[in-house]
Design a protein around this motif. Structure first.
Motif, mmCIF file in Angstrom:
data_model
loop_
_atom_site.group_PDB
_atom_site.id
_atom_site.type_symbol
_atom_site.label_atom_id
_atom_site.label_comp_id
_atom_site.label_asym_id
_atom_site.label_seq_id
_atom_site.Cartn_x
_atom_site.Cartn_y
_atom_site.Cartn_z
ATOM 1 N N LYS A 198 0.845 -1.180 0.000
ATOM 2 C CA LYS A 198 0.000 0.000 0.000
ATOM 3 C C LYS A 198 0.888 1.240 0.000
ATOM 4 C CE LYS A 198 -3.966 1.973 2.423
ATOM 5 N NZ LYS A 198 -4.825 1.861 3.631
ATOM 6 N N ARG A 199 0.756 2.089 -1.016
ATOM 7 C CA ARG A 199 1.585 3.269 -1.134
ATOM 8 C C ARG A 199 1.015 4.396 -0.274
ATOM 9 N NH1 ARG A 199 3.269 5.234 -7.003
ATOM 10 N NH2 ARG A 199 4.425 3.284 -6.827
ATOM 11 N N VAL A 200 1.888 5.030 0.519
ATOM 12 C CA VAL A 200 1.484 6.134 1.383
ATOM 13 C C VAL A 200 2.376 7.333 1.098
ATOM 14 C CG1 VAL A 200 0.608 4.614 3.191
ATOM 15 C CG2 VAL A 200 2.992 5.377 3.268
ATOM 16 N N CYS A 201 1.914 8.502 1.517
ATOM 17 C CA CYS A 201 2.673 9.739 1.345
ATOM 18 C C CYS A 201 3.892 9.714 2.273
ATOM 19 C CB CYS A 201 1.786 10.940 1.644
ATOM 20 S SG CYS A 201 2.653 12.526 1.592
ATOM 21 N N LYS A 202 5.042 10.127 1.774
ATOM 22 C CA LYS A 202 6.259 10.123 2.568
ATOM 23 C C LYS A 202 6.263 11.224 3.629
ATOM 24 C CE LYS A 202 9.106 8.316 -1.207
ATOM 25 N NZ LYS A 202 10.273 8.582 -2.084
ATOM 26 N N VAL A 203 5.412 12.230 3.458
ATOM 27 C CA VAL A 203 5.399 13.360 4.383
ATOM 28 C C VAL A 203 4.456 13.117 5.547
ATOM 29 C CG1 VAL A 203 4.982 15.834 4.604
ATOM 30 C CG2 VAL A 203 6.010 14.928 2.513
ATOM 31 N N CYS A 204 3.174 12.813 5.237
ATOM 32 C CA CYS A 204 2.172 12.659 6.296
ATOM 33 C C CYS A 204 1.827 11.208 6.589
ATOM 34 C CB CYS A 204 0.899 13.429 5.929
ATOM 35 S SG CYS A 204 0.034 12.767 4.488
ATOM 36 N N LYS A 205 2.372 10.241 5.823
ATOM 37 C CA LYS A 205 2.166 8.804 6.024
ATOM 38 C C LYS A 205 0.717 8.384 5.817
ATOM 39 C CE LYS A 205 6.470 8.791 7.228
ATOM 40 N NZ LYS A 205 7.486 8.368 6.235
ATOM 41 N N GLN A 206 -0.058 9.167 5.064
ATOM 42 C CA GLN A 206 -1.430 8.810 4.751
ATOM 43 C C GLN A 206 -1.531 8.369 3.306
ATOM 44 O OE1 GLN A 206 -4.189 11.899 5.823
ATOM 45 N NE2 GLN A 206 -3.306 12.212 7.867
ATOM 46 N N SER A 207 -2.578 7.580 3.010
ATOM 47 C CA SER A 207 -2.774 7.066 1.655
ATOM 48 C C SER A 207 -3.696 7.991 0.868
ATOM 49 C CB SER A 207 -3.367 5.658 1.714
ATOM 50 O OG SER A 207 -4.620 5.671 2.387
ATOM 51 N N GLY A 208 -3.760 7.765 -0.435
ATOM 52 C CA GLY A 208 -4.639 8.539 -1.290
ATOM 53 C C GLY A 208 -3.945 9.638 -2.057
ATOM 54 N N HIS A 209 -2.710 9.952 -1.707
ATOM 55 C CA HIS A 209 -1.955 10.962 -2.435
ATOM 56 C C HIS A 209 -0.473 10.667 -2.274
ATOM 57 C CE1 HIS A 209 -2.193 12.538 1.702
ATOM 58 N NE2 HIS A 209 -1.006 13.069 1.447
ATOM 59 N N GLU A 210 0.329 11.426 -2.994
ATOM 60 C CA GLU A 210 1.773 11.196 -2.998
ATOM 61 C C GLU A 210 2.503 12.520 -3.094
ATOM 62 O OE1 GLU A 210 5.092 8.699 -5.622
ATOM 63 O OE2 GLU A 210 3.011 8.850 -6.275
ATOM 64 N N ALA A 211 3.626 12.649 -2.405
ATOM 65 C CA ALA A 211 4.448 13.855 -2.435
ATOM 66 C C ALA A 211 5.819 13.515 -2.993
ATOM 67 C CB ALA A 211 4.584 14.459 -1.042
ATOM 68 N N GLY A 212 6.378 14.447 -3.763
ATOM 69 C CA GLY A 212 7.696 14.253 -4.350
ATOM 70 C C GLY A 212 7.727 14.740 -5.780
ATOM 71 N N PHE A 213 8.843 14.474 -6.454
ATOM 72 C CA PHE A 213 9.006 14.921 -7.825
ATOM 73 C C PHE A 213 8.237 14.025 -8.780
ATOM 74 C CE2 PHE A 213 12.575 17.446 -6.326
ATOM 75 C CZ PHE A 213 12.487 18.556 -7.152
ATOM 76 N N ARG A 214 7.486 14.663 -9.676
ATOM 77 C CA ARG A 214 6.880 13.981 -10.812
ATOM 78 C C ARG A 214 7.502 14.601 -12.057
ATOM 79 N NH1 ARG A 214 0.677 14.858 -11.859
ATOM 80 N NH2 ARG A 214 0.520 14.043 -9.726
#
Length: 552
Positions: free
Chosen positions: A71-87
């Motif tokens: 399950k992929r989670v956001c690296k900043v807030c550790k929540q799922s449904g979105h992603e942070a970083g370079f695209r």
């Protein structure tokens, strides 16, 4: 505006099955247990049957497959449904956190109104009559020489020449020579001092015996422009002859050497009172030292000008009244002092900020304005030092909040601008330029907060925090990582030289040091690493000024 989230495809479940070795190992363990029981003669048939049943059930249990669900989670807030970083070349920040640029919740950096227009939220401050004699004298004697109309800005927007990997560590400070227009000196994190004639390009030298660590600030000796003073994190103020590289120490705050972090003193702020011949230096304990430049001795006792054990990041003397001193530090304040009656807590005024103040400068022509750069992504402007200083005249949101291992960003005045309205500052947040993440250098009009120009070069992919405008020519010097770049207006560059003229010097990693200075011999190193070069070639971005490469 509602935060935009990135749809992330669901990951498949992964099934891992056990090998047949598990069954064989379980049978061997069962036989071994039977032999032990026979030798001991104490185990009964019922107990053996129960153990066989347990072994068979455990074998079945081990044979069952293991299911792992990713399950992929956001690296900043550790929540799922979105992603942070370079695209690609665009950075997508976490929508659950405040905007990284303006520090306010409700939107991301990509949709921040201050990113779309730097003048957003910038309003001219109303004129406040202070009714004091200083303001009256300023209006009668100095303000009349400030033009009512701003002249057209000339922006150096094209790289004219550069030295790649000039220093062994990142560049920390730059200064133009006060009389020789083509001489630029630079300091780096290792304490080395570089002298470069950027018109002749290949005439350069780096003295490696000046300081043992970061060279934070440099000032020329007004009585001898061949000598430069330097303040370093090794706790010394040096006086260096630019022709020979011979350096002498004016003051050493750590004569006993390293005694631990709690007692080690580092010098950051440095400026010179030319009328009195006093060199002013400030350390990381909030103390100010006054040094007689003629006798090379510290005069008087150190004076606490900022909060105890807080770093003083900068000092600047007024251009017309050198007895007025402007300081800034880690205690979130910029303070105005009169050095004629300098003592603890005797500041004329305290300018409060929300975070660390990287720099504070009087305006270069009249000295009536104040420009500060803070870590809260704000450039603050006070239009008159004689007026109301409780609140700044303007706050301009600009990206300069950074992590470690980077020289602090400082907004610098254009010393040639008689209207005292143009400043230059590097940008921390990268922008997507045709698929490449670049960090532009911004020219901002502080009277209205508008972005006058942003200059980039497709081959400069590193951050450029150190920038200095020439006091007489339309030239910008930039320090990016270990390299130094000279920018000029594109029209002037094309008229002076053809496009095929090579003015890029590449210094190798194995540059040798001889007798305290670095020679011009170097190896065959590319301008940037192969990964960045290949990425640049893919998007077909080619800078005309970087047509050829040349070794030192």
């Amino acid at each position: 505006m509602a935060p935009q989230t990135r749809r992330v495809p669901s990951f498949p479940k992964i099934v891992i099955e056990r090998d047949s070795d598990t069954e064989e190992s379980s049978e061997e363990e069962e036989d071994f247990d039977d032999e032990v029981q026979k030798l001991a003669g104490e185990a009964s048939d019922e107990e053996q049957a129960e153990e066989k049943d347990e072994a068979s059930t455990s074998t079945k249990r081990k044979r069952e497959p293991i299911t792992i669900s990713l399950k992929r989670v956001c690296k900043v807030c550790k929540q799922s449904g979105h992603e942070a970083g370079f695209r690609g070349a665009t950075y997508i920040d976490c929508p659950m956190k405040p905007c990284f640029l303006c520090k306010l919740p409700g939107h991301t950096t990509m949709t921040c109104p201050h990113k779309v227009a730097t003048e957003f939220g910038v309003f001219p401050a109303p004129l406040k009559n202070s009714h004091n004699s200083l303001k009256y004298l300023f209006d009668r004697q100095l303000k009349c020489h400030v033009p009512k109309m701003k002249p057209a800005f000339v922006i150096p927007n094209k790289v004219d020449c550069a030295v790649i990997r000039y220093h062994s560590r990142r560049v920390t400070c730059l200064e133009f020579h006060p009389t020789k227009n083509n001489i630029l000196i630079s300091g780096d994190k290792k304490g080395q001092l570089g002298v470069w004639d950027y018109e002749k390009v290949h005439e350069k030298i780096v003295y490696g015996n000046i300081h043992s660590c970061i060279l934070n600030n440099m000032k020329y000796n007004p009585l001898n422009d061949g000598t430069v003073y330097g303040a370093s994190s090794d706790g010394t103020v040096s006086s260096t002859d630019l022709e020979t590289g011979i350096s002498s120490s004016l003051v050493d705050l750590n004569p006993a050497g390293w005694q631990g972090h709690s007692s080690w003193k580092m010098l950051y702020g440095l400026d010179l009172n030319s009328e009195k011949g006093i060199l002013l230096a400030a350390d990381n304990f909030g103390l100010l030292y006054m040094i007689d430049a003629r006798s090379n001795n510290v005069t008087g006792k150190p004076i606490l000008i900022h909060k105890k054990k807080s770093k003083v990041t900068g000092l600047h003397c007024h251009p017309l009244q050198p007895d007025l001193l402007l300081s800034c530090g880690n205690d979130h304040f910029a303070r105005i002092w009169d050095i004629r009656r300098l003592e603890d807590g005797s500041s004329i005024y305290n300018l409060q900020h929300n975070r660390v103040v990287n720099s504070a400068y009087f305006s270069p022509q009249s000295g009536s304005k104040i420009l500060t750069t803070s870590q809260d992504n704000r450039i603050r402007v006070w239009d008159s030092i004689f007026g109301d200083l409780d609140t700044p005249s303007r706050e301009i949101v600009h990206s300069q909040d950074f992590n470690r291992h980077l020289t602090p960003f400082r907004a610098e005045w254009d010393p040639k601008d008689i209207s005292e309205s143009l400043v230059v500052v590097g940008r921390y947040i990268s922008e997507n330029y045709n698929g490449v993440a670049l960090h532009p250098i911004d020219f901002i009009d502080i009277t209205n907060g508008q972005l006058v120009a942003e200059v980039i070069d497709p081959n400069i992919m590193t951050i450029t925090p150190v920038n200095k405008l020439h006091p007489r020519d339309d030239v910008l010097a930039s320090g990016s990582s270990r390299s130094i770049f000279i920018w000029k207006p594109q029209e002037n560059t094309e008229l002076e030289r053809g496009e095929d003229v090579n003015r890029i010097i590449i210094c190798g990693k194995a540059e040798k040091s001889r007798k305290g200075k670095l020679d011009d011999d170097s190896g065959d190193d590319d301008m940037f690493d192969s990964k960045k070069n290949s990425k640049t070639k893919k998007i077909q971005l080619k800078s005309k000024v970087h047509g050829g490469k040349r070794k030192c």
